[in-house]
Design a protein around this motif. Structure first.
Motif, PDB file in Angstrom:
ATOM      1  N   HIS A 121       4.759  10.161  -7.161  1.00 24.31           N
ATOM      2  CA  HIS A 121       5.952  10.405  -7.757  1.00 24.31           C
ATOM      3  C   HIS A 121       5.595  10.515  -9.355  1.00 24.31           C
ATOM      4  O   HIS A 121       6.414  11.142  -9.981  1.00 24.31           O
ATOM      5  CB  HIS A 121       7.111   9.470  -7.670  1.00 24.31           C
ATOM      6  N   LEU A 122       4.450   9.986  -9.597  1.00 23.23           N
ATOM      7  CA  LEU A 122       3.891  10.004 -11.205  1.00 23.23           C
ATOM      8  C   LEU A 122       3.777  11.711 -11.434  1.00 23.23           C
ATOM      9  O   LEU A 122       3.926  12.012 -12.423  1.00 23.23           O
ATOM     10  CB  LEU A 122       2.633   9.236 -11.191  1.00 23.23           C
ATOM     11  N   ILE A 123       3.277  12.345 -10.493  1.00 23.34           N
ATOM     12  CA  ILE A 123       2.732  13.682 -10.467  1.00 23.34           C
ATOM     13  C   ILE A 123       3.640  14.943  -9.843  1.00 23.34           C
ATOM     14  O   ILE A 123       3.585  15.929 -10.397  1.00 23.34           O
ATOM     15  CB  ILE A 123       1.186  13.866 -10.192  1.00 23.34           C
ATOM     16  N   ILE A 124       4.276  14.468  -8.923  1.00 24.18           N
ATOM     17  CA  ILE A 124       5.019  15.321  -8.299  1.00 24.18           C
ATOM     18  C   ILE A 124       6.626  14.862  -8.355  1.00 24.18           C
ATOM     19  O   ILE A 124       7.123  14.056  -7.408  1.00 24.18           O
ATOM     20  CB  ILE A 124       4.800  15.577  -6.757  1.00 24.18           C
ATOM     21  N   ASP A 125       7.071  14.720  -9.552  1.00 20.05           N
ATOM     22  CA  ASP A 125       8.585  13.989  -9.705  1.00 20.05           C
ATOM     23  C   ASP A 125       9.420  15.374  -9.751  1.00 20.05           C
ATOM     24  O   ASP A 125       9.111  16.589  -9.573  1.00 20.05           O
ATOM     25  CB  ASP A 125       8.466  13.534 -11.138  1.00 20.05           C
ATOM     26  N   LEU A 126      10.728  15.056  -9.794  1.00 20.99           N
ATOM     27  CA  LEU A 126      11.768  15.930  -9.126  1.00 20.99           C
ATOM     28  C   LEU A 126      12.002  17.075 -10.547  1.00 20.99           C
ATOM     29  O   LEU A 126      12.170  18.249 -10.466  1.00 20.99           O
ATOM     30  CB  LEU A 126      13.036  15.212  -9.137  1.00 20.99           C
ATOM     31  N   THR A 158       8.315  11.779   0.995  1.00 25.02           N
ATOM     32  CA  THR A 158       8.825  10.641   0.458  1.00 25.02           C
ATOM     33  C   THR A 158      10.192  10.847  -0.141  1.00 25.02           C
ATOM     34  O   THR A 158      11.208   9.838  -0.154  1.00 25.02           O
ATOM     35  CB  THR A 158       7.908  10.018  -0.553  1.00 25.02           C
ATOM     36  N   TYR A 159      10.669  11.935  -0.744  1.00 24.85           N
ATOM     37  CA  TYR A 159      11.730  12.328  -1.118  1.00 24.85           C
ATOM     38  C   TYR A 159      12.689  12.357  -0.073  1.00 24.85           C
ATOM     39  O   TYR A 159      13.744  12.095  -0.116  1.00 24.85           O
ATOM     40  CB  TYR A 159      11.829  13.577  -2.226  1.00 24.85           C
ATOM     41  N   ARG A 160      12.353  13.065   0.882  1.00 25.14           N
ATOM     42  CA  ARG A 160      13.373  13.384   2.059  1.00 25.14           C
ATOM     43  C   ARG A 160      13.658  12.105   2.742  1.00 25.14           C
ATOM     44  O   ARG A 160      14.943  11.651   2.962  1.00 25.14           O
ATOM     45  CB  ARG A 160      12.503  13.998   3.292  1.00 25.14           C
ATOM     46  N   ILE A 161      12.666  11.080   2.856  1.00 23.06           N
ATOM     47  CA  ILE A 161      13.133   9.573   3.243  1.00 23.06           C
ATOM     48  C   ILE A 161      13.968   9.039   2.103  1.00 23.06           C
ATOM     49  O   ILE A 161      15.025   8.242   2.632  1.00 23.06           O
ATOM     50  CB  ILE A 161      11.847   8.876   3.548  1.00 23.06           C
ATOM     51  N   LYS A 162      13.693   9.051   1.150  1.00 23.60           N
ATOM     52  CA  LYS A 162      14.235   8.387  -0.076  1.00 23.60           C
ATOM     53  C   LYS A 162      15.918   8.715  -0.384  1.00 23.60           C
ATOM     54  O   LYS A 162      16.879   8.058  -0.378  1.00 23.60           O
ATOM     55  CB  LYS A 162      13.511   8.125  -1.274  1.00 23.60           C
ATOM     56  N   GLU A 187       0.856  -1.261   0.090  1.00 25.06           N
ATOM     57  CA  GLU A 187       0.135   0.009  -0.055  1.00 25.06           C
ATOM     58  C   GLU A 187       0.791   1.272  -0.069  1.00 25.06           C
ATOM     59  O   GLU A 187       0.708   2.215  -0.802  1.00 25.06           O
ATOM     60  CB  GLU A 187      -0.916  -0.142   1.316  1.00 25.06           C
ATOM     61  N   LYS A 188       1.697   1.101   0.811  1.00 23.65           N
ATOM     62  CA  LYS A 188       2.934   2.452   0.971  1.00 23.65           C
ATOM     63  C   LYS A 188       3.544   2.664  -0.348  1.00 23.65           C
ATOM     64  O   LYS A 188       3.602   3.690  -0.701  1.00 23.65           O
ATOM     65  CB  LYS A 188       3.820   2.132   1.840  1.00 23.65           C
ATOM     66  N   GLN A 189       4.003   1.320  -0.865  1.00 21.62           N
ATOM     67  CA  GLN A 189       4.745   1.538  -2.118  1.00 21.62           C
ATOM     68  C   GLN A 189       3.807   1.958  -3.287  1.00 21.62           C
ATOM     69  O   GLN A 189       4.451   2.913  -4.143  1.00 21.62           O
ATOM     70  CB  GLN A 189       5.017   0.353  -2.392  1.00 21.62           C
ATOM     71  N   ALA A 190       2.627   1.700  -3.517  1.00 24.26           N
ATOM     72  CA  ALA A 190       1.638   2.175  -4.416  1.00 24.26           C
ATOM     73  C   ALA A 190       1.595   3.806  -4.169  1.00 24.26           C
ATOM     74  O   ALA A 190       1.320   4.381  -5.282  1.00 24.26           O
ATOM     75  CB  ALA A 190       0.345   1.609  -4.276  1.00 24.26           C
ATOM     76  N   ARG A 191       1.552   4.035  -3.091  1.00 24.85           N
ATOM     77  CA  ARG A 191       1.129   5.551  -2.535  1.00 24.85           C
ATOM     78  C   ARG A 191       2.539   6.477  -3.251  1.00 24.85           C
ATOM     79  O   ARG A 191       1.924   7.492  -3.730  1.00 24.85           O
ATOM     80  CB  ARG A 191       0.958   5.785  -1.318  1.00 24.85           C
ATOM     81  N   SER A 219      -1.503  19.174   1.407  1.00 28.11           N
ATOM     82  CA  SER A 219      -1.027  18.132   2.165  1.00 28.11           C
ATOM     83  C   SER A 219      -0.669  16.922   1.380  1.00 28.11           C
ATOM     84  O   SER A 219       0.414  16.258   1.648  1.00 28.11           O
ATOM     85  CB  SER A 219      -2.273  17.565   3.134  1.00 28.11           C
ATOM     86  N   TYR A 220      -1.076  16.696   0.367  1.00 30.88           N
ATOM     87  CA  TYR A 220      -0.410  15.762  -0.638  1.00 30.88           C
ATOM     88  C   TYR A 220       0.792  16.026  -1.196  1.00 30.88           C
ATOM     89  O   TYR A 220       1.613  15.327  -1.184  1.00 30.88           O
ATOM     90  CB  TYR A 220      -1.769  15.611  -1.669  1.00 30.88           C
ATOM     91  N   MET A 221       0.697  17.141  -1.630  1.00 32.30           N
ATOM     92  CA  MET A 221       2.192  17.644  -1.993  1.00 32.30           C
ATOM     93  C   MET A 221       3.115  17.595  -1.000  1.00 32.30           C
ATOM     94  O   MET A 221       4.323  16.844  -1.241  1.00 32.30           O
ATOM     95  CB  MET A 221       2.200  19.104  -2.605  1.00 32.30           C
ATOM     96  N   TRP A 222       2.874  18.010  -0.018  1.00 33.08           N
ATOM     97  CA  TRP A 222       4.137  17.680   1.360  1.00 33.08           C
ATOM     98  C   TRP A 222       4.337  16.375   1.744  1.00 33.08           C
ATOM     99  O   TRP A 222       5.452  16.060   1.794  1.00 33.08           O
ATOM    100  CB  TRP A 222       3.411  18.487   2.544  1.00 33.08           C
ATOM    101  N   LYS A 223       3.140  15.257   1.529  1.00 33.05           N
ATOM    102  CA  LYS A 223       3.548  13.799   1.787  1.00 33.05           C
ATOM    103  C   LYS A 223       4.528  13.571   0.869  1.00 33.05           C
ATOM    104  O   LYS A 223       5.406  12.585   0.968  1.00 33.05           O
ATOM    105  CB  LYS A 223       2.255  13.304   1.738  1.00 33.05           C
ATOM    106  N   ALA A 224       4.363  13.979  -0.459  1.00 30.33           N
ATOM    107  CA  ALA A 224       5.292  13.582  -1.610  1.00 30.33           C
ATOM    108  C   ALA A 224       6.628  14.012  -1.465  1.00 30.33           C
ATOM    109  O   ALA A 224       7.688  13.310  -1.674  1.00 30.33           O
ATOM    110  CB  ALA A 224       4.668  13.933  -2.988  1.00 30.33           C
TER     111      ALA A 224
END
Length: 152
Positions: free
Chosen positions: A86-91, A125-129, A77-81, A117-122
């Motif tokens: 990342h499909l829409i908020i890519d680097l 994910t970059y911060r973690i990765k 589930e986390k991987q799909a999110r 909130s969605y943008m910040w969650k994305a």
């Protein structure tokens, strides 16, 4: 054409997208096989956020994980999110925002056609990765307190 329409157009050769009026309010979208059912009662922003996650499920999930019965289900589930966000908020698109002088959270969320909130969650994910500080295609990203960037 809005971002939701562009995403659907990009993936419709491999995934069927069907808008439904009879989905429960708590369910924004649902994937069964290669078909994504989209709750027609959600607004376009929430539809986009749900659709990209469901594309993530089509691309990354194995089996039925709707019950969240195992750690594997939760990981999938986390991987799909993450895949979807990342499909829409890519680097590359974040760099495009920087180049266009789009810097505030509300401007960026408008650019990506998602909620703040969605943008910040994305971004999280970059911060973690990638960590708090990283470089990408000639830009230095600092994710310590939000998002700041500079050209190297």
């Amino acid at each position: 054409m809005n971002r939701l329409e562009r995403v659907i157009n990009k993936y419709e050769s491999n995934i069927n997208f069907i808008y439904k009026n009879d989905m429960p309010n708590c369910l924004g979208a649902l994937t069964i096989g290669n078909t994504v059912f989209i709750n027609n009662h959600y607004d376009r922003i929430n539809q986009l956020q749900n659709v990209v996650e469901e594309i993530g499920h089509v691309k990354t999930t194995a089996g039925n994980i709707t019950g969240y019965k195992t750690i594997s289900d939760i990981r999938q589930e986390k991987q799909a999110r993450i895949y979807g966000s990342h499909l829409i908020i890519d680097l590359d698109s974040i760099i495009a925002c920087y180049k266009a002088d789009i810097r505030t959270p509300w401007e960026m969320s408008d650019f990506f056609e998602v909620s703040e909130s969605y943008m910040w969650k994305a971004i999280d994910t970059y911060r973690i990765k990638r960590g708090i500080d990283f470089t990408y295609k000639g830009y230095k990203f600092n994710l310590n307190n939000g998002l700041s960037m500079s050209k190297i």
